[in-house]
Design an enzyme around this catalytic site. Structure first.
Site, PDB file in Angstrom:
ATOM      1  N   HIS A 123      37.045   5.134  -9.548  1.00  0.00           N
ATOM      2  CA  HIS A 123      36.797   4.246  -8.682  1.00  0.00           C
ATOM      3  C   HIS A 123      35.410   3.909  -8.535  1.00  0.00           C
ATOM      4  O   HIS A 123      35.003   3.203  -7.458  1.00  0.00           O
ATOM      5  CB  HIS A 123      37.466   4.497  -7.266  1.00  0.00           C
ATOM      6  CG  HIS A 123      38.973   4.212  -7.195  1.00  0.00           C
ATOM      7  ND1 HIS A 123      39.705   4.985  -6.342  1.00  0.00           N
ATOM      8  CD2 HIS A 123      39.695   3.653  -8.044  1.00  0.00           C
ATOM      9  CE1 HIS A 123      41.044   4.735  -6.666  1.00  0.00           C
ATOM     10  NE2 HIS A 123      40.985   4.066  -7.430  1.00  0.00           N
ATOM     11  N   CYS A 131      24.231  -5.553 -10.809  1.00  0.00           N
ATOM     12  CA  CYS A 131      23.632  -6.846 -10.439  1.00  0.00           C
ATOM     13  C   CYS A 131      24.708  -7.965 -10.847  1.00  0.00           C
ATOM     14  O   CYS A 131      25.133  -7.940 -11.821  1.00  0.00           O
ATOM     15  CB  CYS A 131      22.437  -7.373 -11.375  1.00  0.00           C
ATOM     16  SG  CYS A 131      21.839  -8.864 -10.812  1.00  0.00           S
ATOM     17  N   ASN A 218      47.639  19.912  -0.188  1.00  0.00           N
ATOM     18  CA  ASN A 218      47.697  18.750   0.500  1.00  0.00           C
ATOM     19  C   ASN A 218      48.079  19.231   1.910  1.00  0.00           C
ATOM     20  O   ASN A 218      48.702  20.343   2.091  1.00  0.00           O
ATOM     21  CB  ASN A 218      48.443  17.530   0.319  1.00  0.00           C
ATOM     22  CG  ASN A 218      48.244  16.139   0.779  1.00  0.00           C
ATOM     23  OD1 ASN A 218      47.998  16.075   2.158  1.00  0.00           O
ATOM     24  ND2 ASN A 218      47.773  15.307   0.172  1.00  0.00           N
TER      25      ASN A 218
HETATM   26  P1  OAD Z   1      44.099   8.857   1.522  1.00  0.00           P
HETATM   27  O1  OAD Z   1      42.870   8.940   2.733  1.00  0.00           O
HETATM   28  O2  OAD Z   1      44.993   7.939   1.046  1.00  0.00           O
HETATM   29  O3  OAD Z   1      44.736  10.654   1.566  1.00  0.00           O
HETATM   30  C1  OAD Z   1      44.010  11.486   1.731  1.00  0.00           C
HETATM   31  C2  OAD Z   1      45.024  12.707   1.585  1.00  0.00           C
HETATM   32  O4  OAD Z   1      44.247  13.948   1.841  1.00  0.00           O
HETATM   33  C3  OAD Z   1      46.022  12.582   2.570  1.00  0.00           C
HETATM   34  O5  OAD Z   1      47.215  12.772   1.755  1.00  0.00           O
HETATM   35  C4  OAD Z   1      45.775  13.792   3.420  1.00  0.00           C
HETATM   36  O6  OAD Z   1      46.962  14.659   3.854  1.00  0.00           O
HETATM   37  C5  OAD Z   1      44.887  14.758   2.702  1.00  0.00           C
HETATM   38  N1  OAD Z   1      44.109  15.698   3.329  1.00  0.00           N
HETATM   39  C6  OAD Z   1      43.421  15.483   4.352  1.00  0.00           C
HETATM   40  N2  OAD Z   1      42.356  16.363   4.713  1.00  0.00           N
HETATM   41  C7  OAD Z   1      42.743  17.482   3.691  1.00  0.00           C
HETATM   42  C8  OAD Z   1      42.357  18.754   3.515  1.00  0.00           C
HETATM   43  N3  OAD Z   1      41.303  19.416   4.055  1.00  0.00           N
HETATM   44  N4  OAD Z   1      42.754  19.440   2.359  1.00  0.00           N
HETATM   45  C9  OAD Z   1      43.756  18.969   1.657  1.00  0.00           C
HETATM   46  N5  OAD Z   1      44.272  17.556   1.766  1.00  0.00           N
HETATM   47  C10 OAD Z   1      43.785  16.840   2.768  1.00  0.00           C
HETATM   48  O7  OAD Z   1      42.918   8.955   0.235  1.00  0.00           O
HETATM   49  P2  OAD Z   1      43.032   8.883  -1.466  1.00  0.00           P
HETATM   50  O8  OAD Z   1      44.515   9.329  -1.805  1.00  0.00           O
HETATM   51  O9  OAD Z   1      41.870   9.501  -1.879  1.00  0.00           O
HETATM   52  O10 OAD Z   1      40.580   3.331  -3.227  1.00  0.00           O
HETATM   53  O11 OAD Z   1      43.087   7.290  -1.201  1.00  0.00           O
HETATM   54  C11 OAD Z   1      43.185   6.660  -2.428  1.00  0.00           C
HETATM   55  C12 OAD Z   1      42.511   5.465  -2.644  1.00  0.00           C
HETATM   56  O12 OAD Z   1      42.742   4.389  -1.652  1.00  0.00           O
HETATM   57  C13 OAD Z   1      40.796   5.707  -2.369  1.00  0.00           C
HETATM   58  O13 OAD Z   1      40.188   5.899  -3.614  1.00  0.00           O
HETATM   59  C14 OAD Z   1      40.631   4.272  -1.924  1.00  0.00           C
HETATM   60  C15 OAD Z   1      41.598   4.012  -1.108  1.00  0.00           C
HETATM   61  O14 OAD Z   1      42.149   2.758  -1.052  1.00  0.00           O
HETATM   62  C16 OAD Z   1      39.648   2.489  -3.519  1.00  0.00           C
HETATM   63  O15 OAD Z   1      38.665   2.215  -2.544  1.00  0.00           O
HETATM   64  C17 OAD Z   1      39.840   1.607  -4.614  1.00  0.00           C
END
Ligand code: OAD
Length: 249
Positions: A123, A131, A218
């Site tokens: 990402h 730019c 997770n």
């Molecule tokens: P999310 O915020 O959707 O998910 C975060 C995950 O981390 C959840 O399943 C939580 O349960 C878990 N979590 C939180 N704290 C934790 C810890 N200390 N240890 C282990 N797990 C933990 O984030 P992403 O899956 O990264 O994309 O989101 C994917 C994409 O959605 C991002 O890259 C972004 C967003 O839209 C773009 O910006 C294109």
């Protein structure tokens, strides 16, 4: 339900038996550094509506507003440190060298800050700027930004964050490498991702289809838990060092 120690031991054995290893990371690995996740209670998306901010249309409509949000996130990221989860993955790279890769959805650059070399940022990276006129790309670590929206030092054109927005394609060269790893890895760690944003949400399914063992870490079950060979529920910053510190070279 199996004891956590037993699950961690199974994960350790999968890693030890694997020649090629991938770690797919999401916002959860940076949560213990103090960066809010996207979809949690304190999630980034709760204060702001992503569809208002993380799209090319939003940027066209109001580049200043979009840059203010990125400026706020850049300030937050600059004020925190990588945590023991990031350090454990660095240790795994030290043990396995080029046979280990991190595929990250995070744009915070924290894997780079602990000097992991083999990191595929699908990402993009919040410290990159591009730019919209001349296409020039640079790293920009200014915090806070002096000028919002920032301008290209070469041509004066409007700069945009070097990240992938909703509705945009993922970088072709990075994805080609990701696909190769999904084919060849023998184990995939899936750490701190909700597994709902494509295409990253499908990576574990593809790796599993290609006979890799899937190890999920997770706080709670996700769609990936259904196919994971082992799911360990708890904090990445605690579980990862507990597994990786036991791995024999
Ligand atoms: P999310 O915020 O959707 O998910 C975060 C995950 O981390 C959840 O399943 C939580 O349960 C878990 N979590 C939180 N704290 C934790 C810890 N200390 N240890 C282990 N797990 C933990 O984030 P992403 O899956 O990264 O994309 O989101 C994917 C994409 O959605 C991002 O890259 C972004 C967003 O839209 C773009 O910006 C294109």
């Amino acid at each position: 339900m199996k004891e956590k120690k037993e699950l961690q031991n199974t994960a350790k054995e999968f890693i030890e038996k694997s020649e090629k290893i991938c770690a797919l990371t999401g916002a959860g690995i940076s949560a213990e550094s103090g960066i809010p996740t996207f979809r949690g209670k304190e999630g980034l998306w709760n204060k702001y509506d992503p569809t208002e901010l993380a799209t090319p249309q939003a940027f066209q409509r109001d580049p200043k507003l979009v840059w203010e949000w990125y400026n706020w996130r850049r300030e937050k990221i600059a004020s925190v440190y990588p945590n023991s989860g990031h350090l454990a993955l660095k240790k795994l790279e030290d043990l396995r060298g080029k046979d280990f890769v991190i595929i990250t959805q995070n744009v915070d650059g924290l894997h780079n800050r602990v000097c992991n070399k083999n990191v595929l940022e699908i990402h993009g990276n919040i410290w990159k700027v591009k730019c919209t006129e001349c296409g020039g790309e640079d790293f920009n670590y200014e915090v806070p930004l002096k000028e919002i929206p920032p301008r290209c030092p070469r041509c004066g054109g409007l700069l945009r964050p070097g990240v992938v927005w909703f509705g945009e394609s993922l970088p072709y060269d990075v994805m080609a490498e990701v696909e190769e790893w999904l084919r060849k890895c023998n184990a995939m760690l899936v750490i701190g991702t909700s597994g709902v944003v494509q295409p990253a949400a499908s990576f574990a399914f593809v790796a599993k289809h290609n006979d890799a063992k899937v190890i999920e870490i997770n706080l709670e079950p996700t769609p990936i838990s259904e196919i994971a060979d082992v799911s360990i529920f708890g904090k990445a910053g605690e579980i990862l060092p507990e597994i990786i510190d036991q791995i024999q070279d």
